[in-house]
Design a protein around this motif. Structure first.
Motif, short mmCIF file in Angstrom:
data_model
loop_
_atom_site.label_atom_id
_atom_site.label_comp_id
_atom_site.label_asym_id
_atom_site.label_seq_id
_atom_site.Cartn_x
_atom_site.Cartn_y
_atom_site.Cartn_z
N ASP A 83 0.84 -1.21 0.00
CA ASP A 83 0.00 0.00 0.00
C ASP A 83 0.87 1.25 0.00
N LYS A 143 -4.63 11.14 -0.42
CA LYS A 143 -5.81 10.35 -0.04
C LYS A 143 -5.40 9.02 0.58
N ASP A 196 -4.46 9.53 4.08
CA ASP A 196 -5.63 9.75 4.95
C ASP A 196 -6.05 8.44 5.62
N GLU A 197 -6.12 7.41 4.79
CA GLU A 197 -6.56 6.12 5.31
C GLU A 197 -5.50 5.51 6.23
N ARG A 255 -5.07 6.98 9.89
CA ARG A 255 -6.17 6.76 10.83
C ARG A 255 -5.85 5.59 11.76
N GLU A 256 -4.95 4.72 11.29
CA GLU A 256 -4.54 3.61 12.14
C GLU A 256 -3.78 4.16 13.34
#
Length: 877
Positions: free
Chosen positions: A38, A56, A59-60, A63-64
């Protein structure tokens, strides 16, 4: 910067075994984090210029709860690239909750903090990182950590060599595939102008990462001085991999500004703004663009925009000033550097650029002082080191001054021909001042440097510039001495005339004149001063003109900035001069002066041309016809077909060349080859016949490489001395640098006792090579042997003999004696002194002894207006 052969330090930080369990724990709790694939995908998007997509992805990832630091670093890079500095500050704060002293994270956050207007906070953050690195080395065990800590030290002004040897080199040794290390080493080398080290580093990096746009761009920058074609190809490749690469787009904008391609510069800047509308350097370059287009409000507005997120950013004024100086606006550039230094007095790039600006403006005292300060502050900066070293070598130079000029020359050269240089400059000032109605308000500085490398360093700051003879900065001219040309011939008088004409056109127009017009006027005025000077039509230029390779007048700057080859660059110079010639012939010299006045007022050149000579389409058409007619008049009766378009032209024997000529008997270059073959076979009568016809067909082509020289040789072999002399004179009258021709004419003239011809060709010879004994000795000995001479003849011969002495000939006693002979008629006291100097060198010099006795025995004659002294009056008590 060179690190080869340096003893490498061991890794600075070692991970204690006790930390192993902590590492396993972190891996375990991060098992649910986004995968390596990723991250690689997101980073690839970033490298491809897909910054929003990469952001983007971060962003994901962030969050972890235990997102890796590299995700935060990528996020900060994305936000900084997009100009979202406030969001970047917030992201930095969140990231530090989990990775408080991650070195890469803090270095990425440094730029975000600065651009958001908190440079002090950025510096404190990196200072804290360095304290942690020193106190807790186990936290920074990985090779990339070494690099990031080194980057922090570099950003805070650390010693470049210590950073290279203590951080970057060990990291690269421990991980030869460290992209981070390669980028850091390259950036450091470029910052110090060590382009060789930078190029070597980037080439090595590209073997590991062949498609990396940042590495491709780094190599393009490193090669821009010495390998222009490869640099351009690398820049193109960079943009193929990342069309939105901000560094490459900025580079293109800067190049376009330097080439006066304002449309191209604006287009590149638009692309930057589409990515980052707050990009400070982009707005700074827009301010430069506005300044160059005489838009003072636009310049102010763009500068304000550049400073809107960080109002104390010294880089903005430094960049504006640097690019104005690149456009030869040195005074304006210096003002911006002073503004940058008012913001940050220790900002080294501004101090270095100001030093160069001041030297180019003739303010030597402050310029050299600043060079020394920069070199002391940063001993690894290549430009500062080069300039400081040059300053030491210039201690052997002397200053010759008149009310109008300050001439710096090496001491020996100044004694040999310094007065000739000053006389030429004064003549140029008088002639061109009258023609253009402008005289310099202060003395012009002229520097003639004896080493080509010194000329390049004085002119550009770095070695290079082969083939460049002289440069004018406005009120300062730098030029190569004949000693610097390594055997090449050049008429230095023509060069200085050309450069002084630039003084007039640059200063008169406040440096707003486009390059083509400034160069065109300088070459045109060379030809006006002496028909042998300047670029002149030859068969190559004729072919290119008639093949339709001229550039329209309305686009003539393109001929200089988009030149396809050396031949096309020569065509650009010649065409520019021909445009000026056309304007003067068809519209008068006063029209040319009005055009210069318009340009000085800020009117673009094409508008000025339309205003003064009519619409541009008509001008382009009329000039094209004029140029073609000029080209047609060059050898109009001969066949100029390019030999490449014909069967192979043999070199010898003459019979084979004659056979080739049967189908094309009037082919000029074929006939010349035939004459050369005949000469090699010593068929001098036939060779003379062919060469005589060639010279008659194209009398303009003269010089040592022309048919004239071979014709003179044939005439010499055939004992046709009158014909030989006539041929050599015709060649000399048409050539500016034919040393062999001038030498032969001097010998012939001495043999025929023709003083006028001796003097004429000695003058021609000295305009090319003033550092050889032959011309001085020839003239002085000829006049000394003459039965009678005029005062003017003796004066020129005395000057020649003094120059001969300044050359420090091996036979110094003979040179002193020669000077004594010449002075004997007009100045017995100085003649006596020179005779004594000859005897001091060679005590048994019989001719010098005889001359000394003749001087001593010569009855004293009263000089004009000299009264005989009265005997003393005896006063009686």
């Amino acid at each position: 910067m060179k690190s080869a052969g340096v003893q490498r330090s061991p890794p600075l930080f070692v991970l204690p075994k006790a930390c192993f369990l902590l590492s396993l724990f972190i891996i375990a709790i991060g098992a649910g984090s986004p995968s390596r694939a990723d991250y690689e995908s997101a980073f690839a998007a970033y490298q491809a210029g897909e910054y929003d997509e990469a952001l983007k992805a971060t962003d994901e990832a962030v969050r972890e709860r235990f997102a890796e630091a590299r995700w935060w670093r990528l996020r900060l890079d994305c936000l900084a690239t997009l100009g979202r500095y406030d969001d970047g500050v917030k992201a930095l704060g969140l990231a530090r909750r989990h990775h408080y002293v991650d070195a890469g994270l803090l270095v990425a956050g440094y730029e975000v903090l600065r651009q958001s207007g908190d440079p002090k906070g950025a510096q404190e953050m990196l200072a804290e990182l360095l304290r942690y690195a020193q106190g807790s080395p186990f936290r920074f065990n990985m090779p990339d950590d070494h690099v990031w800590v080194g980057r922090a030290a570099a950003l805070l002004g650390g010693d470049a060599r210590e950073i290279l040897e203590g951080f970057y080199d060990p990291a690269l040794k421990n991980d030869p595939n460290s992209r981070t290390a390669y980028l850091a080493i390259g950036a450091l080398a470029l910052a110090k102008d060590d382009l060789g080290v930078a190029a070597e580093n980037y080439r090595a990096a590209l073997k590991v990462f062949p498609d990396d746009p940042d590495l491709l761009f780094g190599l393009a920058q490193a090669l821009e001085e010495d390998e222009e074609e490869e640099s351009a190809a690398l820049l193109k490749l960079t943009l193929e991999h990342n069309p939105r690469h901000l560094g490459a787009l900025q580079y293109i904008a800067e190049e376009a500004l330097g080439q006066e391609d304002y449309t191209g510069a604006s287009a590149a800047l638009d692309k930057i703004a589409a990515v980052n509308p707050h990009h400070a350097r982009h707005w700074a370059l827009r301010a430069v663009l506005a300044h160059l287009q005489a838009d003072s409000f636009g310049e102010w507005f763009c500068r304000e925009r550049a400073l809107e997120t960080w109002d104390d950013n010294p880089e903005v004024d430094h960049l504006i000033g640097e690019k104005l100086s690149s456009a030869y606006r040195f005074a304006e550039g210096a003002k911006y550097q002073r503004r940058a230094l008012k913001i940050d007095p220790q900002y080294l790039p501004a101090r270095k650029q100001l030093a160069q600006d001041l030297l180019r403006l003739g303010d030597e005292a402050e310029g050299w002082r600043l060079v020394n300060e920069v070199q002391t502050s940063d001993p690894y900066d290549v430009v500062a080191f080069n300039l400081a070293s040059l300053k030491d070598r210039l201690q052997n130079y002397t200053l010759l001054e008149t009310p109008h000029f300050r001439l710096h020359m090496e001491r020996r050269e100044a004694a040999v021909y310094g007065p000739r240089v000053l006389a030429l400059l004064e003549r140029a000032r008088k002639t061109l001042g009258k023609k253009y109605g402008w005289l310099p308000p202060q003395p012009v500085t002229v520097e003639i440097l004896t080493r080509q490398q010194d000329f390049a360093i004085r002119t550009f700051g770095l070695p290079g510039g082969d083939g460049i003879l002289g440069v004018c900065f406005g009120m300062v001219i730098t030029a190569n001495s004949p000693a610097a040309l390594a055997g090449r011939t050049n008429n230095w008088e023509a060069t200085l005339w050309h450069e002084y004409c630039h003084v007039v056109t640059l200063e008169q127009t406040h440096h707003r004149i486009p390059r083509w017009l400034s160069e065109g006027i300088s070459v045109y005025e060379e030809r006006q001063a002496d028909p042998t000077w300047g670029d002149r039509l030859d068969h190559d230029l004729r072919r290119m003109i008639l093949a339709g390779e001229l550039t329209p007048v309305s686009m003539l700057n393109d001929a200089f900035r988009k030149s396809r080859s050396a031949a096309h660059f020569n065509l650009a110079y010649y065409e520019a001069s021909l445009v000026v010639q056309y304007l003067v012939e068809k519209h008068g010299h006063e029209t040319l002066r009005r055009i210069l006045s318009d340009v000085a007022a800020g009117i673009p050149i094409n508008e000025a041309l339309a205003l003064r000579v009519g619409e541009l389409a008509g001008l382009d058409k009329a000039f094209d016809a004029y140029a073609r007619a000029t080209a047609d008049a060059y050898g109009p009766k001969v066949d100029w077909t390019d030999p490449k378009e014909l069967p192979a032209l043999p070199r010898e024997p003459a019979s084979s060349v004659a056979a080739w000529l049967k189908d094309r008997p009037n082919h000029y270059l074929g006939r010349l080859r035939y004459a050369q073959a005949l000469a090699s076979e010593k068929q001098w009568t036939q060779a003379r016949e062919v060469l005589t016809a060639l010279v008659a067909d194209v009398p303009q082509w003269a010089g040592d490489e022309s048919p004239y020289t071979l014709l003179a040789r044939a005439q010499h072999e055939l004992k046709d001395l009158a014909g030989q002399r006539k041929t050599l004179e015709q060649s000399a009258e048409r050539s500016a640098d034919a040393l062999e021709t001038y030498r032969n004419l001097i010998e012939l003239a001495i043999a025929e006792n023709d003083g006028a011809l001796v003097e004429a060709n000695v003058e021609r010879y000295l305009a090319v090579q003033p550092l050889e004994e032959l011309p001085y000795r020839s003239l002085a000995e000829f006049r000394a042997a003459a039965k009678s001479t005029t005062t003017a003849e003796r004066k020129s011969a005395v000057a020649a003999a003094r120059s001969l002495l300044a050359l420090e000939p091996s036979d110094r006693s003979g040179a002193h004696f020669l000077l004594a002979q010449l002075l004997h008629v007009d100045d017995d006291d100085e003649a006596k002194r020179q005779a004594l100097l000859a005897l001091e060198e060679t005590p048994r010099f019989r001719d010098a002894q005889k001359l000394l006795l003749a001087i001593v025995d010569k009855p004293k004659t009263a000089k004009p207006n000299e009264t005989k002294p009265r005997p003393p009056t005896m006063v009686l008590p």
